[in-house]
Enzyme design. Sequence first.
Site, PDB file in Angstrom:
ATOM      1  N   ASN A   1      25.807  62.174 -89.270  1.00  0.00           N
ATOM      2  CA  ASN A   1      26.367  61.871 -90.598  1.00  0.00           C
ATOM      3  C   ASN A   1      26.622  60.378 -90.736  1.00  0.00           C
ATOM      4  O   ASN A   1      27.705  59.944 -91.150  1.00  0.00           O
ATOM      5  CB  ASN A   1      27.636  62.680 -90.877  1.00  0.00           C
ATOM      6  N   HIS A   2      25.647  59.626 -90.356  1.00  0.00           N
ATOM      7  CA  HIS A   2      25.703  58.177 -90.517  1.00  0.00           C
ATOM      8  C   HIS A   2      24.275  57.623 -90.487  1.00  0.00           C
ATOM      9  O   HIS A   2      23.322  58.362 -90.183  1.00  0.00           O
ATOM     10  CB  HIS A   2      26.569  57.523 -89.419  1.00  0.00           C
ATOM     11  N   ALA A   3      24.166  56.339 -90.802  1.00  0.00           N
ATOM     12  CA  ALA A   3      22.888  55.626 -90.671  1.00  0.00           C
ATOM     13  C   ALA A   3      23.151  54.357 -89.871  1.00  0.00           C
ATOM     14  O   ALA A   3      24.287  53.874 -89.814  1.00  0.00           O
ATOM     15  CB  ALA A   3      22.325  55.279 -92.041  1.00  0.00           C
TER      16      ALA A   3
ATOM     17  N   ARG B   1      21.281  60.391 -90.913  1.00  0.00           N
ATOM     18  CA  ARG B   1      20.933  61.438 -89.949  1.00  0.00           C
ATOM     19  C   ARG B   1      22.014  62.494 -89.822  1.00  0.00           C
ATOM     20  O   ARG B   1      23.213  62.196 -89.824  1.00  0.00           O
ATOM     21  CB  ARG B   1      20.696  60.821 -88.577  1.00  0.00           C
TER      22      ARG B   1
END
Length: 133
Positions: free
Chosen positions: A50-52, A98
């Site tokens: 839950n980040h990029a 992602r």
Amino acid sequence: MKQPYLIQFNSTLSSKPGILCFAETPKEIPFPISRIYWIFGVDHRVTRGNHAHKKGEQVMIALHGKVTVELENKKGECFTFLLDKGSEGLFVPGNYWRKVTLEKDTVLLSITSTVYDSDNYIRDYREFKGNEL
Ligand code: TYD
């Protein structure tokens, strides 16, 4: 914009038990390696990520178990990959949001082009998509 893709690793043919896989840069790992990290001890299904990452590339390998990797780029293109073979890797370019779902007992290895830097993370989905309020 670079796209994610699966990598098939070479493995040795041997009469010995076990499979030996290998990867080299720049052949299968298409960047100089700065860091590896791994996740294990997964006692129940979990979604991480839950980040990029603003920059940096990565190859993910499910050494054991099963991983579903959901990727989205800023253009809104989405990709889903199932990793369940130690002989396969996933190339993840920079700037993809992602979600990484690991099934129980999975062991996930990540090989990355950058050292860890918390400032390299975008953790707000709206900010990633460029429409933060
Ligand atoms: P994070 O990248 O958020 O992993 P996930 O999305 O899978 O939960 O990292 C979790 C924590 O681990 C975070 O506090 C930063 C730390 N960390 C490091 O110190 N070094 C590393 O190389 C990585 C990947 C994480």
